[in-house]
Design a protein around this motif. Sequence first.
Motif, short mmCIF file in Angstrom:
data_model
loop_
_atom_site.label_atom_id
_atom_site.label_comp_id
_atom_site.label_asym_id
_atom_site.label_seq_id
_atom_site.Cartn_x
_atom_site.Cartn_y
_atom_site.Cartn_z
N ARG A 21 1.12 -1.12 -0.26
CA ARG A 21 0.15 -0.19 -0.21
C ARG A 21 0.75 1.50 0.44
O ARG A 21 0.89 2.51 -0.38
CB ARG A 21 -0.98 -0.11 1.32
N ARG A 25 0.43 4.08 -3.41
CA ARG A 25 1.19 4.78 -3.26
C ARG A 25 1.29 5.98 -3.44
O ARG A 25 1.48 7.02 -4.07
CB ARG A 25 0.12 5.34 -1.56
N GLU A 28 1.82 5.98 -7.36
CA GLU A 28 0.10 6.81 -7.31
C GLU A 28 0.48 8.41 -7.73
O GLU A 28 0.89 9.82 -8.64
CB GLU A 28 -0.99 6.85 -6.69
N ALA A 29 1.16 8.43 -7.05
CA ALA A 29 1.30 10.45 -6.59
C ALA A 29 2.86 10.76 -7.19
O ALA A 29 2.54 11.94 -7.29
CB ALA A 29 1.78 10.08 -4.34
N ALA A 178 1.35 7.10 4.33
CA ALA A 178 -0.09 8.11 3.77
C ALA A 178 -2.10 7.28 4.04
O ALA A 178 -1.76 6.31 3.98
CB ALA A 178 0.08 8.34 2.80
N ASP A 180 -6.20 8.24 3.02
CA ASP A 180 -7.05 8.93 2.50
C ASP A 180 -8.11 9.04 3.80
O ASP A 180 -8.88 8.26 3.36
CB ASP A 180 -7.10 8.04 0.51
N SER A 181 -7.51 11.12 3.81
CA SER A 181 -8.62 10.74 5.12
C SER A 181 -10.04 11.51 4.74
O SER A 181 -10.47 11.68 5.53
CB SER A 181 -8.23 12.02 5.79
N GLN A 182 -9.64 11.26 2.89
CA GLN A 182 -11.95 11.29 2.59
C GLN A 182 -11.80 10.50 2.01
O GLN A 182 -13.12 10.44 2.50
CB GLN A 182 -11.61 12.14 0.81
N ARG A 183 -11.64 9.41 2.20
CA ARG A 183 -12.09 7.19 2.32
C ARG A 183 -12.10 6.85 3.72
O ARG A 183 -13.13 6.62 4.19
CB ARG A 183 -10.76 6.60 1.19
N GLU A 293 -5.82 4.75 9.55
CA GLU A 293 -6.31 3.86 8.94
C GLU A 293 -8.42 4.44 10.17
O GLU A 293 -8.81 5.11 9.85
CB GLU A 293 -6.74 3.13 8.59
N SER A 358 -0.48 12.79 3.99
CA SER A 358 -1.64 12.54 3.24
C SER A 358 -0.35 12.74 2.07
O SER A 358 0.85 12.18 1.80
CB SER A 358 -2.27 14.33 2.42
N PRO A 359 -1.20 11.65 1.13
CA PRO A 359 -0.73 10.73 -0.38
C PRO A 359 -0.06 12.39 -0.99
O PRO A 359 1.14 12.00 -1.30
CB PRO A 359 -1.84 10.02 -1.19
#
Length: 377
Positions: A21, A25, A28-29, A178, A180-183, A293, A358-359
């Motif tokens: 993970r 991440r 992707e970043a 990192a 994802d605080s939105q998820r 998480e 954050s990512p």
Amino acid sequence: MRKIRLAIVRQKYRPDGGAERFISRALEALDDNSLELNIITRSWQGEPKPEWHLHICNPKKWGRISRERGFAVAARTCWQREQFDIVQSHERIVGCDIFRAGDGVHRVWLEQRARIISPFQRTLTQLSGYHRYVMAAEEAMFRSPSLKKIICNSLMVKNDIIRCFQVPEEKFAVIYNAIDSQRFMPATSAQRQQSRDKLGLPDGAKVFIYVGSGFERKGLKASIEALASTSAHLLVVGQDKQQSRYRQLAQRLGCEERIHFCGVQNNVIPFYHAADGLILPTLYDPFPNVILEAMACGLPVITSFTCGGAEFIVNGQQGYVCDALDVPALTSALQAVPLRSADSSMGDAARERVRNCSPAALADQLHALYQQVLQHA
């Protein structure tokens, strides 16, 4: 401008693993025009992006030592042939430019494990060719002049490496994982109720969640023992070959009806939403993603001094930290964590603490690290 050719080495790539993970991440970043991303691996599960270059190194293996040594030789041969600009290894292989110490220090893990195994098992561990191989590979890699930087995901691991191998301070970069605080977000009262109804949890019950496979290392025994003298429930998310042993322990302690073995879950969020806190008194863990998480979901965390995640917790503010085997202290912590529906301040402080993980922050730190390594190449 020529692209930086970055190779990431991971023996077995499983999408659900903590190291993977971090890699996914990071990839992707970092997925921009300045980098060409290469993965050196024995096997890859899941779909890599078309622009990622896979290098499969899968030599024959006859046991644990031949598996480790064979992959190390094959991976090194691959990166020497390809002449990558930067080689970032997540395995203990001499000759890499950057090592990410995601598994911590093997010697320290064995020191901690020795606290809970029998004298006979300790002797077997000392005689084990595999453990001797891993410790020798680790030492050779940390002492190699090729190694320019070490990524640690906690200060604990950095300090362990300095203590065991006297590596100079300037070789380290502490880069937290990192999230994802939105998820991963705190549950609304409706989501909390829905998750609890689905799991058959009684209204008003205090509920803790334990997430992780490898129950011995991550402290499920101490968690059950601590929970037995409270009225709380425990959601156990994960799997272990010895699961029946933990069920029997719960039966002996008279709390089996409050311990819910939920198995491995593709989506853990509804389980976090049902809980009031996370308990993870792990014997040794560099910095488990589940702590990030849970904190992002607004859960206070109870963990151990030998967990890198303890760095994010001040006792009584974002949760509690104690010795992994101190059952009375764990019980006190379980009792002190409030029901989230009654008082969310501790969980809110936990979420605030991980807000900067954050990512984008991870990508910036990795970019800066790669630039440093290239300048000193």
